[in-house]
Design a protein around this motif. Structure first.
Motif, PDB file in Angstrom:
ATOM      1  N   GLU A 175       7.788   4.344  -6.211  1.00  0.00           N
ATOM      2  CA  GLU A 175       7.675   2.964  -7.371  1.00  0.00           C
ATOM      3  C   GLU A 175       6.856   3.433  -8.339  1.00  0.00           C
ATOM      4  O   GLU A 175       6.644   3.089  -9.289  1.00  0.00           O
ATOM      5  CB  GLU A 175       7.814   1.424  -6.858  1.00  0.00           C
ATOM      6  CG  GLU A 175       9.473   0.543  -6.560  1.00  0.00           C
ATOM      7  CD  GLU A 175       9.278  -0.469  -6.333  1.00  0.00           C
ATOM      8  OE1 GLU A 175       8.183  -0.782  -5.682  1.00  0.00           O
ATOM      9  OE2 GLU A 175      10.422  -1.139  -5.921  1.00  0.00           O
ATOM     10  N   THR A 176       5.523   3.363  -7.254  1.00  0.00           N
ATOM     11  CA  THR A 176       4.352   4.149  -8.142  1.00  0.00           C
ATOM     12  C   THR A 176       4.389   5.026  -9.474  1.00  0.00           C
ATOM     13  O   THR A 176       3.922   5.350 -10.045  1.00  0.00           O
ATOM     14  CB  THR A 176       3.399   4.634  -6.623  1.00  0.00           C
ATOM     15  OG1 THR A 176       3.461   3.297  -6.302  1.00  0.00           O
ATOM     16  CG2 THR A 176       1.917   4.932  -7.586  1.00  0.00           C
ATOM     17  N   TYR A 233       3.756  17.998   2.295  1.00  0.00           N
ATOM     18  CA  TYR A 233       4.391  16.797   3.486  1.00  0.00           C
ATOM     19  C   TYR A 233       3.132  15.064   2.856  1.00  0.00           C
ATOM     20  O   TYR A 233       1.930  16.224   3.536  1.00  0.00           O
ATOM     21  CB  TYR A 233       4.026  16.861   4.428  1.00  0.00           C
ATOM     22  CG  TYR A 233       5.047  17.940   5.246  1.00  0.00           C
ATOM     23  CD1 TYR A 233       5.826  19.131   4.890  1.00  0.00           C
ATOM     24  CD2 TYR A 233       5.992  17.653   6.332  1.00  0.00           C
ATOM     25  CE1 TYR A 233       6.434  19.608   5.658  1.00  0.00           C
ATOM     26  CE2 TYR A 233       7.212  17.546   7.067  1.00  0.00           C
ATOM     27  CZ  TYR A 233       7.033  18.923   6.890  1.00  0.00           C
ATOM     28  OH  TYR A 233       8.432  19.814   7.714  1.00  0.00           O
ATOM     29  N   ALA A 234       2.910  14.910   2.644  1.00  0.00           N
ATOM     30  CA  ALA A 234       1.706  14.552   1.539  1.00  0.00           C
ATOM     31  C   ALA A 234       1.642  13.527   2.233  1.00  0.00           C
ATOM     32  O   ALA A 234       0.177  13.241   2.198  1.00  0.00           O
ATOM     33  CB  ALA A 234       1.660  13.773  -0.417  1.00  0.00           C
ATOM     34  N   ALA A 235       2.306  12.949   3.169  1.00  0.00           N
ATOM     35  CA  ALA A 235       2.091  11.065   3.532  1.00  0.00           C
ATOM     36  C   ALA A 235       2.439  11.440   5.053  1.00  0.00           C
ATOM     37  O   ALA A 235       3.621  10.929   5.768  1.00  0.00           O
ATOM     38  CB  ALA A 235       2.434  10.000   3.008  1.00  0.00           C
ATOM     39  N   GLU A 263      -4.519   4.387   1.724  1.00  0.00           N
ATOM     40  CA  GLU A 263      -4.120   5.979   1.841  1.00  0.00           C
ATOM     41  C   GLU A 263      -2.452   6.945   1.395  1.00  0.00           C
ATOM     42  O   GLU A 263      -3.244   8.394   0.847  1.00  0.00           O
ATOM     43  CB  GLU A 263      -4.627   6.104   2.749  1.00  0.00           C
ATOM     44  CG  GLU A 263      -5.591   7.477   3.264  1.00  0.00           C
ATOM     45  CD  GLU A 263      -5.400   7.696   4.396  1.00  0.00           C
ATOM     46  OE1 GLU A 263      -5.712   6.526   5.463  1.00  0.00           O
ATOM     47  OE2 GLU A 263      -6.220   8.530   4.978  1.00  0.00           O
ATOM     48  N   ALA A 264      -2.137   5.966   1.548  1.00  0.00           N
ATOM     49  CA  ALA A 264      -0.917   6.998   0.964  1.00  0.00           C
ATOM     50  C   ALA A 264      -0.144   7.665   0.020  1.00  0.00           C
ATOM     51  O   ALA A 264      -0.061   8.665  -0.542  1.00  0.00           O
ATOM     52  CB  ALA A 264       0.271   6.506   1.383  1.00  0.00           C
ATOM     53  N   LEU A 265      -0.485   6.187  -0.922  1.00  0.00           N
ATOM     54  CA  LEU A 265      -0.270   6.888  -2.841  1.00  0.00           C
ATOM     55  C   LEU A 265      -1.941   7.374  -2.867  1.00  0.00           C
ATOM     56  O   LEU A 265      -1.455   8.350  -3.555  1.00  0.00           O
ATOM     57  CB  LEU A 265      -0.587   5.308  -3.371  1.00  0.00           C
ATOM     58  CG  LEU A 265       0.449   4.465  -2.886  1.00  0.00           C
ATOM     59  CD1 LEU A 265       0.423   3.392  -3.459  1.00  0.00           C
ATOM     60  CD2 LEU A 265       1.858   4.865  -2.712  1.00  0.00           C
TER      61      LEU A 265
END
Ligand SMILES: NCC(=O)CCC(=O)O
Ligand SMILES: [Mg+2]
Length: 334
Positions: free
Chosen positions: A269-270, A198-200, A236-238
């Motif tokens: 996309e990133t 659960y990263a973001a 920050e999510a990235l």
């Protein structure tokens, strides 16, 4: 790129059902669904959850029946959450380390009946086990301690992996826990146990019914804003995703779902890695409330919202509507 009317008529390919089917860019199948289930004590028990109409807590034997149902519907994976008895909750949440806790018993029971034919994703965080409802260990001021909590999460992960979990899913948002859990899994020989981070995960107002389901709503004082993300943030999510991937996450999750599809798209996309999203309890409850108010058609809304996750870039979606959606996708009456 776009031609000029009347040579170009974008409605031309929409004129018939066969043509619409042929031009469809995104397809939803039961294999895109992960079904979250709540486990409770007892035998033959089904407990309705008032704020999640249509969702129940099930005793271990009944969870096995749900797992069989899921496998039959082509749902590849279940997400398990325990409703821990109040007397087993404590300040430090140490029931999370008990090899015979509800979660571990449910994992073993499903494994015994279904072998490897369904995946088991297990939640790692202390909130179902703490007497204060926070996801980690707290200091005297109620602040959730990072590094001390990570040690507990490592123990919790190993406990679940030993019981037979396939995917460890840390939902706690402590820094550094993915690397610590990955190292421990490798050391203990669980080399093929995946981590879906659960990263973001945002400090959201959409989690209320879930807290009823695991029994932490009344216990929780304050909020989770010192560890879950600010809904205002996307850069920050990235960074969160980048760190978790660097630490060894196999896949990442964005949570909640629909209000955060922009985050899903940016992450996809990133990083071009498998991205999952959680259509959380408050989102489920909103759909059911709209249906109850006569404002929406449930089947159409369920399938449209789930398709939107795929279109945004998700590999799959955790949704309380999973079984219903799978039946619809099979063309069966739910
Ligand atoms: N760790 C899992 C959750 O917090 C689920 C939230 C929800 O469904 O509202
Ligand atoms: Mg993080």
């Amino acid at each position: 790129m776009t031609g000029t009317y009347p040579h170009t008529r974008l409605r031309r390919v929409r004129a018939t059902a066969w043509s619409r089917a042929m031009h469809r860019e995104t397809i939803l199948t039961p294999a895109d669904l992960i079904w979250p289930l709540f486990v409770t004590e007892g035998r033959g028990v089904e407990q309705a959850i008032a704020s999640l109409p249509g969702v129940s807590r099930w005793s271990v034997d009944q969870i096995v029946a749900r797992a069989e149902e899921a496998a039959e519907l082509g749902i590849p994976c279940l997400a398990l959450f325990p409703h821990t008895q109040p007397e087993r909750r404590s300040e430090d949440g140490k029931e999370a380390l008990n090899p015979d806790n509800l979660m571990c018993r449910a994992i073993r029971a499903i494994r015994d009946r279904l072998g490897d034919s369904i995946g088991l994703l297990t939640d790692v965080a202390l909130d179902p086990y703490t007497s204060h409802g926070q996801d980690g260990l707290i200091d005297d001021a109620g602040y959730v301690l990072n590094d001390e909590t990570v040690e507990m999460l490592v123990g919790q992960s190993l406990n679940q992996a030993a019981a037979g979990a396939d995917i460890i899913a840390p939902s706690d948002m402590m820094d550094g826990r993915i690397g610590a859990i990955r190292d421990a899994l490798e050391d203990e020989g669980h080399v093929n146990v995946q981590i879906m981070s659960y990263a973001a995960k945002y400090a959201s107002s959409f989690y209320g019914p879930f807290r009823d389901a695991v029994g932490s709503r009344g216990l929780l004082k304050g909020d989770k804003k010192t560890y879950q993300m600010d809904p205002a943030n996307t850069e920050e999510a990235l960074r969160e995703v980048e760190m978790d991937l660097a630490e060894g996450a196999d896949s990442v999750m964005v949570k909640p779902g629909l209000p955060y599809l922009d985050i899903v798209r940016r992450v996809k996309e990133t990083f071009e890695v498998p991205v999952f999203a959680y259509q959380v309890s408050g989102e489920y409850a909103m759909i059911e409330a709209a249906v109850a108010a006569g404002a929406a058609d449930r089947d159409a809304m369920v399938l449209e919202t789930l398709l939107a996750f795929k279109r945004a870039g998700c590999s799959g979606v955790l949704t309380y509507h999973a079984a219903h959606a799978a039946r619809l996708l099979h063309g069966r009456n739910a």
